[in-house]
Design a protein around this motif. Structure first.
Motif, PDB file in Angstrom:
ATOM      1  N   TRP A   1      27.562  35.640  44.125  1.00  0.00           N
ATOM      2  CA  TRP A   1      26.894  36.234  45.293  1.00  0.00           C
ATOM      3  C   TRP A   1      27.866  37.124  46.053  1.00  0.00           C
ATOM      4  O   TRP A   1      27.545  38.270  46.392  1.00  0.00           O
ATOM      5  CB  TRP A   1      26.364  35.124  46.210  1.00  0.00           C
ATOM      6  CG  TRP A   1      25.594  35.653  47.393  1.00  0.00           C
ATOM      7  CD1 TRP A   1      26.116  36.187  48.544  1.00  0.00           C
ATOM      8  CD2 TRP A   1      24.172  35.725  47.522  1.00  0.00           C
ATOM      9  NE1 TRP A   1      25.119  36.577  49.390  1.00  0.00           N
ATOM     10  CE2 TRP A   1      23.903  36.308  48.787  1.00  0.00           C
ATOM     11  CE3 TRP A   1      23.095  35.351  46.715  1.00  0.00           C
ATOM     12  CZ2 TRP A   1      22.611  36.511  49.265  1.00  0.00           C
ATOM     13  CZ3 TRP A   1      21.808  35.555  47.186  1.00  0.00           C
ATOM     14  CH2 TRP A   1      21.580  36.131  48.443  1.00  0.00           C
ATOM     15  N   GLU A   2      29.069  36.622  46.310  1.00  0.00           N
ATOM     16  CA  GLU A   2      30.067  37.407  47.042  1.00  0.00           C
ATOM     17  C   GLU A   2      30.455  38.675  46.283  1.00  0.00           C
ATOM     18  O   GLU A   2      30.671  39.729  46.884  1.00  0.00           O
ATOM     19  CB  GLU A   2      31.309  36.555  47.303  1.00  0.00           C
ATOM     20  CG  GLU A   2      31.094  35.430  48.303  1.00  0.00           C
ATOM     21  CD  GLU A   2      32.295  34.508  48.381  1.00  0.00           C
ATOM     22  OE1 GLU A   2      32.497  33.894  49.447  1.00  0.00           O
ATOM     23  OE2 GLU A   2      33.029  34.378  47.380  1.00  0.00           O
ATOM     24  N   THR A   3      30.550  38.575  44.976  1.00  0.00           N
ATOM     25  CA  THR A   3      30.949  39.730  44.176  1.00  0.00           C
ATOM     26  C   THR A   3      29.876  40.811  44.209  1.00  0.00           C
ATOM     27  O   THR A   3      30.174  42.006  44.310  1.00  0.00           O
ATOM     28  CB  THR A   3      31.234  39.303  42.726  1.00  0.00           C
ATOM     29  OG1 THR A   3      32.270  38.313  42.738  1.00  0.00           O
ATOM     30  CG2 THR A   3      31.666  40.477  41.872  1.00  0.00           C
ATOM     31  N   ALA A   4      28.604  40.416  44.136  1.00  0.00           N
ATOM     32  CA  ALA A   4      27.518  41.399  44.236  1.00  0.00           C
ATOM     33  C   ALA A   4      27.499  42.036  45.619  1.00  0.00           C
ATOM     34  O   ALA A   4      27.278  43.243  45.760  1.00  0.00           O
ATOM     35  CB  ALA A   4      26.176  40.739  43.930  1.00  0.00           C
ATOM     36  N   GLU A   5      27.741  41.235  46.672  1.00  0.00           N
ATOM     37  CA  GLU A   5      27.850  41.803  48.020  1.00  0.00           C
ATOM     38  C   GLU A   5      29.000  42.803  48.091  1.00  0.00           C
ATOM     39  O   GLU A   5      28.870  43.893  48.661  1.00  0.00           O
ATOM     40  CB  GLU A   5      28.089  40.700  49.042  1.00  0.00           C
ATOM     41  CG  GLU A   5      26.859  39.962  49.484  1.00  0.00           C
ATOM     42  CD  GLU A   5      27.173  38.957  50.575  1.00  0.00           C
ATOM     43  OE1 GLU A   5      26.286  38.688  51.407  1.00  0.00           O
ATOM     44  OE2 GLU A   5      28.305  38.417  50.592  1.00  0.00           O
ATOM     45  N   HIS A   6      30.138  42.426  47.518  1.00  0.00           N
ATOM     46  CA  HIS A   6      31.310  43.309  47.513  1.00  0.00           C
ATOM     47  C   HIS A   6      31.013  44.613  46.789  1.00  0.00           C
ATOM     48  O   HIS A   6      31.417  45.686  47.248  1.00  0.00           O
ATOM     49  CB  HIS A   6      32.482  42.587  46.846  1.00  0.00           C
ATOM     50  CG  HIS A   6      33.628  43.477  46.499  1.00  0.00           C
ATOM     51  ND1 HIS A   6      34.530  43.936  47.435  1.00  0.00           N
ATOM     52  CD2 HIS A   6      34.018  44.011  45.307  1.00  0.00           C
ATOM     53  CE1 HIS A   6      35.423  44.712  46.841  1.00  0.00           C
ATOM     54  NE2 HIS A   6      35.139  44.782  45.558  1.00  0.00           N
ATOM     55  N   LEU A   7      30.307  44.538  45.673  1.00  0.00           N
ATOM     56  CA  LEU A   7      29.960  45.746  44.927  1.00  0.00           C
ATOM     57  C   LEU A   7      29.098  46.674  45.774  1.00  0.00           C
ATOM     58  O   LEU A   7      29.360  47.884  45.871  1.00  0.00           O
ATOM     59  CB  LEU A   7      29.237  45.367  43.629  1.00  0.00           C
ATOM     60  CG  LEU A   7      28.632  46.511  42.831  1.00  0.00           C
ATOM     61  CD1 LEU A   7      29.668  47.584  42.518  1.00  0.00           C
ATOM     62  CD2 LEU A   7      27.996  45.969  41.543  1.00  0.00           C
ATOM     63  N   GLY A   8      28.064  46.140  46.398  1.00  0.00           N
ATOM     64  CA  GLY A   8      27.234  46.964  47.263  1.00  0.00           C
ATOM     65  C   GLY A   8      28.029  47.556  48.414  1.00  0.00           C
ATOM     66  O   GLY A   8      27.847  48.719  48.781  1.00  0.00           O
TER      67      GLY A   8
END
Length: 344
Positions: A168-175
């Motif tokens: 979840w954090e990684t997808a947030e970071h990507l966005g």
């Protein structure tokens, strides 16, 4: 202030029929309120809109203004054959044996237009690299979102590959990366020596620092919607920002193409991290990997599988005779600036 071209207007006998033909040519829909028999039909396409206006005058002479189209996902010759099948007519063939040249076609009402070589064909003919574009950002993000949509809902708190962040954090970071690259291009005079004065924060010790956080109550679907929206913002900024604009990045002051390439790399490699954590399969297009390698990692090995080389360049894989990188960075500067710097 100056003026902008709002529409390219084409007079015709049947606005809806001709608009429908060009809709198939350009892969863009007619406006929702355009119907057969209407006196006008509007076709919104990237970069310009074409307005077909019905009138009493028949076409009698060659147009002094015409459209030149360039295929995006096929060759010039393949596109000519596709358009002939849609109802176009071949008027003049200026294609040469060495691959250069163009074809002049007419639409169903006789309006001339030219079909040119694709960008890939032009690059091969001239020995130049293909640029990374806004469409590449869109392609990468949509492929990532479509892949991640298949993840089990209960896996998003697993670690993402070798990262110390959850999926979840990684997808947030990507966005967040995509939005960060987009806004750097926004000011009329972007800063060149430091980032915009935005406040990044982390939700936990060891977590990524971000501007944006997805509402967890929206679930994975909401998270992926924010990711796709972030990609669309970067694509729009890359498409509309003049190429001579420069903006700050810690890995080199860059141009719109550079930020597009950064966004693509972030998307491809972080989706790799996410796929490992979520138990998914991820293999992005080879040509897309090749373009971002040429733009951001010009010293990367020229041979081998381009996706594997990109994983190696970002510290995620080994290559024969090239040990896995323990630290890495791209060079975001435009290639002309890199060459000038190297020349002293």
């Amino acid at each position: 202030m100056t003026s902008h071209v709002r529409h390219i207007t084409v007079g015709c006998a049947d606005a809806h029929a001709l608009g429908s033909f060009w809709s198939k040519v350009l892969g863009a829909p007619l406006a929702d309120d355009d119907f057969p028999g209407d006196p006008e039909a509007l076709l919104e396409t990237p970069g310009a809109a074409i307005l077909f206006v019905q009138g009493p005058d028949a076409k009698t002479v060659r147009n002094r203004v015409h459209l030149d189209i360039q295929p995006q996902d096929r060759t010039r010759d393949e596109e000519v054959e596709r358009l002939l099948a849609l109802g176009a007519t071949l008027l003049e063939d200026h294609r040469k044996a060495n691959g250069r040249g163009w074809a002049v076609l007419a639409d169903p009402e006789g309006n001339e237009f030219c079909v040119e070589c694709s960008a890939a064909e032009r690059a091969a003919l001239t020995g130049t690299r293909l640029p990374v574009t806004a469409d590449d950002v869109t392609t990468a993000v949509r492929l990532a979102v479509d892949t991640l949509a298949g993840a089990p809902a209960d896996r998003w708190e697993a670690l993402a590959g070798t990262l110390e962040w959850t999926c979840w954090e990684t997808a947030e970071h990507l966005g967040d990366d995509l939005v960060s690259y987009a806004v750097r291009l926004g000011p009329r005079t972007p800063p060149l020596e430091r980032n915009l004065p935005l406040r990044w924060t982390s939700e936990r010790p060891g977590g990524p620092y971000s501007l944006l956080f997805a509402d967890r109550s929206a679930g994975p679907a909401g998270l992926l919607a924010t990711l796709e929206a972030s990609g669309a913002l970067l694509a729009s900024m890359v498409r509309t920002t003049p190429p001579q604009v420069r903006a700050y990045h810690a890995y080199g002051v860059s141009d719109p193409e550079g930020f597009a390439a950064m966004g693509v790399v972030e998307t491809l490699v972080h989706t790799h991290d996410l796929a490992e954590g979520l138990g998914l399969t991820w293999a992005p297009p080879t040509a897309l990997c090749d373009r971002v390698l040429a733009r951001l990692f010009p010293d990367a090995p020229a041979g081998g599988d381009r996706w594997t080389v990109l994983l190696w360049a970002t510290g995620r894989a080994e290559l024969p005779d090239h040990p896995r990188r323990t630290s890495w960075r791209w060079d975001g500067r435009p290639l002309a600036d890199q060459t000038a710097s190297s020349a002293g």
